[in-house]
Write an enzyme that holds these catalytic residues in place. Structure first.
Site, mmCIF file in Angstrom:
data_model
loop_
_atom_site.group_PDB
_atom_site.id
_atom_site.type_symbol
_atom_site.label_atom_id
_atom_site.label_comp_id
_atom_site.label_asym_id
_atom_site.label_seq_id
_atom_site.Cartn_x
_atom_site.Cartn_y
_atom_site.Cartn_z
ATOM 1 N N GLU A 1 0.856 -1.183 0.000
ATOM 2 C CA GLU A 1 0.000 0.000 0.000
ATOM 3 C C GLU A 1 0.892 1.233 0.000
ATOM 4 O OE1 GLU A 1 -3.886 2.026 2.041
ATOM 5 O OE2 GLU A 1 -3.112 0.180 2.898
ATOM 6 N N ASN B 1 -12.093 -3.280 0.025
ATOM 7 C CA ASN B 1 -10.947 -3.536 0.899
ATOM 8 C C ASN B 1 -11.371 -4.076 2.255
ATOM 9 O OD1 ASN B 1 -8.346 -3.369 2.188
ATOM 10 N ND2 ASN B 1 -9.075 -1.488 3.131
ATOM 11 N N GLU B 2 -11.797 -3.206 3.135
ATOM 12 C CA GLU B 2 -12.057 -3.585 4.528
ATOM 13 C C GLU B 2 -13.463 -3.133 4.905
ATOM 14 O OE1 GLU B 2 -8.670 -3.641 7.874
ATOM 15 O OE2 GLU B 2 -9.641 -1.693 7.674
ATOM 16 N N CYS C 1 -6.617 0.721 2.643
ATOM 17 C CA CYS C 1 -7.577 1.831 2.734
ATOM 18 C C CYS C 1 -7.428 2.825 1.597
ATOM 19 C CB CYS C 1 -7.430 2.537 4.072
ATOM 20 S SG CYS C 1 -7.862 1.511 5.487
#
Length: 649
Positions: A44, A365-366, A234
């Protein structure tokens, strides 16, 4: 942390502990197949991981597209010269450029780089610029300088075109300096327009012009990763949807890749980084290329119509998801499509006619909540109908337990999801206590991607977290459970991957760097020992006919490596005492009389690696004497041991 120390001290006084029962490895009873993707990498662009890190560009704000157009640049003023920031309408992706007008005298611009520029003695540096002459003729004089102004290298570059044209020159540094700057002096009389001022070292990974920082890629290559997940994290979601990661803006010629603010530049008040932007010189093509270089499966993650739920939690209405879904379909075409297709042709035009053979794709993603499930279903239907062979990664949210996790886990299992992404940022004792997490998971349900994990020495997201040996040891213990349950766990990766010593936002991290140096943490060496000693099948390893999951603070897993015909043992002694064990290898008649033993240890739970001591906690390798089909192993206190022995019969 106190709980962990209490546990190990309760085992008794310092000394040697003799196991009551031998450890037994049932070599003739291989179990689950270990996936080639078992141990991989999570990348990331956080902590200056891309710009200022892996992406080797040395000039910050090279195209004047940061929020403040001249951020990173300092004008060396002259009353007879000036600079203007102009905006062209015919190139909306990169509209800004500068117009320099000078009537003589010394005038220039200085770029500060990313916390300085790391330059090395004897290395060549390639400068380039897009420019056009408006009137007169100007020549650029380039100087790499130390903070005190001492010149390290120079070059001259005439600007000789009235149309936009790329000009370039190479020069060599006569010294090494981690905090160098670049002076761009304008000589002559006239007016010129400039854009995309760039400076790259020649010694990039594979010597690719405009490429990646070689020492950082080498650390990744040494791990032999099974997959590369990109671009995050993120960062995929963005603070809001306008700030989300959009892969189509990261491919094609550099000058038409649209610069974006990095969502991490103001996420943490303790580490505000207002100059943190994304130029996307490291874009999706380069990520695919890097995965190919590493021999790793590419795993791109795409926005699913949801911004970060810790920020705005903005969502796209389900009925308006089509552009997001189309981005996913087009990405698969970009990676795998024929050169006769729109996106396959772009891949070929960028220098890679052959497909990248994409097999895995992450949807979101999350994310969490019913809104995620609603959107995942739309993506799953569209992608599977056109590309049924692509396996989809789905989100179990940011935590490994609780109501949010329970809801997502239940829903995704009922949907028969391919692979569920679970994340764990917890203290060392959690990792020690959860080595059995997957022992009772449904063997016929979705597979698991342990997509983000890191033991936290202080608290989650605390700036005081450190990459201690205790944290790494606890991860090694936990990973015995991942490996033992390879029929359920198909992928795993530590996160985050990189951190710049002068520009980080989050810690702990796997690899630390400054402008010239890099080193692997103790956690890095744990990950590397697993990924380079993977094996192809799980073997049962038992004590008193029971799994070895923490009794007397001992953790163990075993695998069979078919290509080399070796048994691989992984043993974690998390106690503060040495332990001696006999290991019986059942189901074999003969072993080679010499094996290999790798030991990672420290007597200090708080030990860390550093730029001054990059291998303070790193593996040692030694020859291991083997007699018959038994091994006698003494495990040092607080140690992780890997053993490889070859089966002859």
């Amino acid at each position: 942390m106190q709980k962990w120390y209490t546990t190990v001290l309760a085992l008794g006084l310092a000394g040697q502990v003799l196991a009551q029962n031998p450890l037994v490895v049932k070599v003739n009873q291989p179990k689950a197949e270990i996936q080639p993707t078992m141990w991989g990498l999570f990348f990331e662009d956080i902590n200056m991981g891309a710009d200022g890190g892996l992406y080797a560009e040395l000039i910050k704000n090279r195209s004047f597209e940061f929020e403040s157009p001249m951020m990173g640049w300092k004008e060396q003023k002259n009353p007879k010269a000036s600079v203007l920031v102009l905006n062209r309408q015919d190139q909306p992706e990169n509209p800004r450029f500068i117009r320099v007008k000078t009537e003589g005298g010394k005038y220039g611009l200085t770029n500060e780089g990313f916390r300085g520029m790391g330059v090395k003695q004897g290395v060549g540096y390639d400068f380039s610029v897009l420019s056009r002459n408006v009137e007169g003729n100007l020549t650029l004089k380039l100087e790499l300088v130390k903070p005190d102004g001492q010149v390290l290298g120079t070059a001259s570059l005439p600007l000789n075109s009235t149309d936009w044209k790329k000009h370039s020159v190479r020069f060599t540094s006569n010294g090494t300096e981690p905090k160098a700057k670049l002076n761009v002096w304008f000589e002559g009389t006239g007016t010129a327009d400039l854009d995309m001022l760039s400076l790259f070292p020649k010694d990039t990974w594979k010597n690719r012009p405009g490429g990646l920082r070689a020492d950082l890629v080498q650390l990744l290559a040494d791990m032999k990763p099974g997959f590369l997940r990109f671009p995050g994290g993120c960062i995929v979601e963005g603070m809001d949807l306008s700030n989300r990661y959009q892969w189509k803006k990261t491919v094609g010629p550099l000058e038409v890749r649209e610069v974006a603010i990095n969502r991490w530049n103001k996420e943490f008040k303790h580490r505000l980084t207002p100059d943190y932007f994304q130029t996307f010189g490291l874009g999706f093509f380069e990520y695919f290329q890097l995965a190919e270089d590493l021999g790793a499966e590419p795993l791109p993650i795409l926005n699913c119509g949801m911004a970060c739920q810790y920020n705005t939690a903005e969502v796209v209405p389900v009925e308006e998801l089509d552009p997001y879904v189309q981005d996913a379909l087009d990405l698969i075409e970009f990676a795998n499509g024929s050169t006769d297709t729109k996106w396959g042709k772009l891949r070929a035009d960028m220098g890679h006619p052959a497909p990248f053979n994409l097999k895995l794709l992450g949807v979101g993603n999350e994310q969490w909540g019913p809104q995620y499930i609603d959107r995942y279903v739309v993506f799953e239907k569209a992608i599977k109908s056109k590309y049924p062979e692509v396996r989809l990664i789905s989100s179990a949210g940011p935590n490994p337990d609780g109501e949010v996790f329970g809801f997502l886990n239940g829903k995704l299992r009922s949907l028969k999801a391919d692979i569920i992404d679970e994340h764990y940022y917890r203290k060392p004792e959690w990792f020690l206590e959860n080595a059995t997490r997957y022992d009772d998971y449904d063997r016929n349900g979705p597979k698991i991607f342990a997509g983000e994990y890191a033991s936290q020495s202080k608290d989650v997201a605390s700036p005081e977290n450190r990459n201690t040996w205790l944290c790494a040891l606890s991860e090694a213990a936990f990973m015995t459970g991942l490996e033992r349950n390879a029929d359920v766990v198909h992928m795993a990766s530590y996160a985050p991957l990189f951190a710049h010593a002068d520009g980080w936002q989050w810690t702990p991290d796997l690899i630390w760097m400054n402008n010239l140096q890099s080193y692997g943490t103790p956690n890095y060496y744990v990950q590397k020992l697993y990924s380079t000693n993977k094996g192809t099948k799980v073997l049962p390893i038992l004590s008193n006919n029971q799994l070895i999951t923490g009794k007397e603070q001992l953790y163990a897993s075993a695998t069979w490596d078919e290509p080399t015909k070796e048994v691989i043992l992984k043993l974690v002694n998390a106690s503060n005492q040495s332990q001696t064990h006999t290991v019986n290898l059942e189901g074999v008649k003969k072993l080679e009389n010499k094996g290999k033993r790798f030991t990672l240890k420290s007597s200090e739970p708080g030990a860390v690696n550093s730029f001054d001591q990059p291998k303070q906690v790193s593996p040692t390798e030694e020859e291991l004497a083997v007699k018959g089909t038994k091994l006698n192993l003494t495990l040092a206190p607080q140690s992780f041991t890997v053993v490889r022995v070859k089966v002859v019969k």
